[in-house]
Write a protein that holds these residues in place. Sequence first.
Motif, PDB file in Angstrom:
ATOM      1  N   GLY A 120       0.820  -1.259  -0.113  1.00  0.00           N
ATOM      2  CA  GLY A 120      -0.071  -0.015  -0.053  1.00  0.00           C
ATOM      3  C   GLY A 120       0.722   1.247  -0.042  1.00  0.00           C
ATOM      4  O   GLY A 120       0.718   2.218  -0.780  1.00  0.00           O
ATOM      5  N   ARG A 121       1.945   1.231   0.771  1.00  0.00           N
ATOM      6  CA  ARG A 121       2.616   2.710   0.968  1.00  0.00           C
ATOM      7  C   ARG A 121       3.363   2.786  -0.276  1.00  0.00           C
ATOM      8  O   ARG A 121       3.550   3.832  -0.882  1.00  0.00           O
ATOM      9  CB  ARG A 121       3.525   2.444   2.164  1.00  0.00           C
ATOM     10  CG  ARG A 121       4.448   3.779   2.146  1.00  0.00           C
ATOM     11  CD  ARG A 121       5.358   3.692   3.731  1.00  0.00           C
ATOM     12  NE  ARG A 121       6.063   4.687   3.708  1.00  0.00           N
ATOM     13  CZ  ARG A 121       7.106   4.953   4.712  1.00  0.00           C
ATOM     14  NH1 ARG A 121       7.249   3.907   5.805  1.00  0.00           N
ATOM     15  NH2 ARG A 121       7.746   6.226   4.732  1.00  0.00           N
ATOM     16  N   TYR A 122       4.285   1.689  -0.902  1.00  0.00           N
ATOM     17  CA  TYR A 122       4.727   2.034  -2.012  1.00  0.00           C
ATOM     18  C   TYR A 122       4.082   2.321  -3.417  1.00  0.00           C
ATOM     19  O   TYR A 122       4.370   3.351  -4.029  1.00  0.00           O
ATOM     20  CB  TYR A 122       5.464   0.362  -2.711  1.00  0.00           C
ATOM     21  CG  TYR A 122       6.230   0.566  -3.505  1.00  0.00           C
ATOM     22  CD1 TYR A 122       7.610   0.943  -3.551  1.00  0.00           C
ATOM     23  CD2 TYR A 122       5.831   0.086  -4.981  1.00  0.00           C
ATOM     24  CE1 TYR A 122       8.555   1.020  -4.606  1.00  0.00           C
ATOM     25  CE2 TYR A 122       6.774   0.461  -6.249  1.00  0.00           C
ATOM     26  CZ  TYR A 122       7.970   0.756  -5.814  1.00  0.00           C
ATOM     27  OH  TYR A 122       9.047   0.657  -6.912  1.00  0.00           O
ATOM     28  N   ALA A 123       2.609   1.991  -3.384  1.00  0.00           N
ATOM     29  CA  ALA A 123       1.652   2.292  -4.388  1.00  0.00           C
ATOM     30  C   ALA A 123       1.327   3.572  -4.229  1.00  0.00           C
ATOM     31  O   ALA A 123       1.343   4.407  -5.229  1.00  0.00           O
ATOM     32  CB  ALA A 123       0.511   1.261  -4.396  1.00  0.00           C
ATOM     33  N   CYS A 124       0.984   4.274  -2.945  1.00  0.00           N
ATOM     34  CA  CYS A 124       0.710   5.476  -2.729  1.00  0.00           C
ATOM     35  C   CYS A 124       1.573   6.340  -3.033  1.00  0.00           C
ATOM     36  O   CYS A 124       1.562   7.674  -3.359  1.00  0.00           O
ATOM     37  CB  CYS A 124       0.147   5.724  -1.383  1.00  0.00           C
ATOM     38  SG  CYS A 124      -1.429   4.726  -0.934  1.00  0.00           S
TER      39      CYS A 124
END
Length: 215
Positions: free
Chosen positions: A136-140
Amino acid sequence: MTSDISITGHAHWLSRLRSALRLLVIVLSGAVVVFLVHTLEIFRGNTYLDLRKGELPMTWPARTNLAPTLILFAVAAAHFLASIAILGLSFTRSFRRPIRSRDLYRVVAGSFGVVLWAAGLAAFTLLDRASKASLGRYACTNKNVMSNGRFQYRAVCEEQGVAFYLAIGAASAELFTLLTLAVSSFLSAKQRIPYYKSDHEKKKSMSFGVIGRYS
């Protein structure tokens, strides 16, 4: 007598409310499962979203941290299956019948469910923030970068966020369900407490009986 009728009415109302909340938990936890599975499918490269002509699907880091997603997925899936089983059992007469040990078991099981949701949400949040390579963090972080996979980044980021808030909603519904269980257990215990007449009431009833007999 009036008190018993009132308690029974409250018990039926709480039972209907509990069934509605249980159905809400099923819907919300099922939605969490669907969203998280879809983000995992995007990560695995099985789905390509809005790629422009000539663009290639992006490549995720080799060490992408899937732990936050998998933990929340496991918690949501467990609650989804458990809620279906509980809702099915609630239609059986023996399961609805108030029994003291069973009421205690329901409250304990409900408490465990709330704690499990809280632990899953906490683990998801902490692990996602701790790892820059979490799904999630990498995508955001990369959703606004002009890359060939920016649409996939955005989809994963948005769906992970939606799944998180849906999980909060499911946990809240589970908490309200636990509160209804606690109130039902209290009312059931109150209904089982025998009523004893005081000495004054006994003497009064006896005096009325004597008067009625010889009058």
